[in-house]
Design an enzyme around this catalytic site. Structure first.
Site, PDB file in Angstrom:
ATOM      1  N   VAL A  53       1.375  -1.033  -0.174  1.00 26.11           N
ATOM      2  CA  VAL A  53       0.063   0.263  -0.134  1.00 26.11           C
ATOM      3  C   VAL A  53       1.167   1.750  -0.082  1.00 26.11           C
ATOM      4  CG1 VAL A  53      -1.139   1.626   1.154  1.00 26.11           C
ATOM      5  CG2 VAL A  53      -1.703  -1.267   0.944  1.00 26.11           C
ATOM      6  N   CYS A  54       1.726   1.315   0.981  1.00 24.41           N
ATOM      7  CA  CYS A  54       2.876   2.491   1.049  1.00 24.41           C
ATOM      8  C   CYS A  54       3.464   3.110  -0.514  1.00 24.41           C
ATOM      9  CB  CYS A  54       4.279   2.498   1.820  1.00 24.41           C
ATOM     10  SG  CYS A  54       3.049   2.282   3.428  1.00 24.41           S
TER      11      CYS A  54
END
Length: 172
Positions: A53-54
């Protein structure tokens, strides 16, 4: 107790791998209050760099929206994570942040701990991390703050923070 809107950022050290041109300067240690002095800063807290996600969603959104944030009055965008400065520098290179997002290390989790934003992911092999958050600090004072629930990426994205920034600016 967790940090809240109206609180001052804690007086802790954070770290940054700094390279100037062809000459590497190395790891710099900064006192957080010194870095935010007379600046309006958008701080994005990550659970861990190079996580899906990051890497694929969270930080790319801020890179793309950089000019919008700058025009809205943000002096700097920071990404802070419980990773070492070398990993933060590699993450900056891999995500194409250039000079748009400053990658700062909270390697020991001291900042996350002082803010009451630790997340224990030991059962996943990641140790104690920082929660995912986004905040706006003006001269060290927290003027806006969003903190994700564990495992979520729902409202600390760049577009949400841009909308919130406009609201914060109207109030001040």
């Amino acid at each position: 107790m967790s940090i809240a809107i109206g609180d001052q950022l804690p007086d802790v050290n954070i770290f940054e791998y700094v390279a100037e041109g062809d000459e590497t300067e190395g790891i710099k240690v900064w006192r957080l209050p010194d870095l935010v002095y007379k600046k309006k800063v958008l701080i994005v807290g990550l659970i861990g760099v190079f996580t899906p996600v990051c890497t694929n969603s969270h930080i790319p959104g801020y890179v793309e929206a950089y000019d919008h944030f700058h025009r809205a009055g943000i002096d700097e965008i920071w990404c802070i994570s419980v990773n070492d400065p070398f990993v933060m520098a590699a993450f900056a290179r891999d995500t194409g942040c250039g000079d748009k997002i400053r990658m700062l290390s909270d390697g020991s989790g001291e900042l996350a701990d002082h803010m009451g934003m630790t997340l224990d992911l030991s059962d996943r092999g990641m140790g104690v991390r920082s929660d995912r958050f986004a905040m706006i600090a003006d001269n060290g004072l927290v003027v806006d703050l969003l903190r994700e629930d564990p495992g979520c990426f729902c409202y600390t994205d760049a577009s949400t923070m841009l909308e919130r920034l406009e609201g914060v600016l109207q109030q001040n």
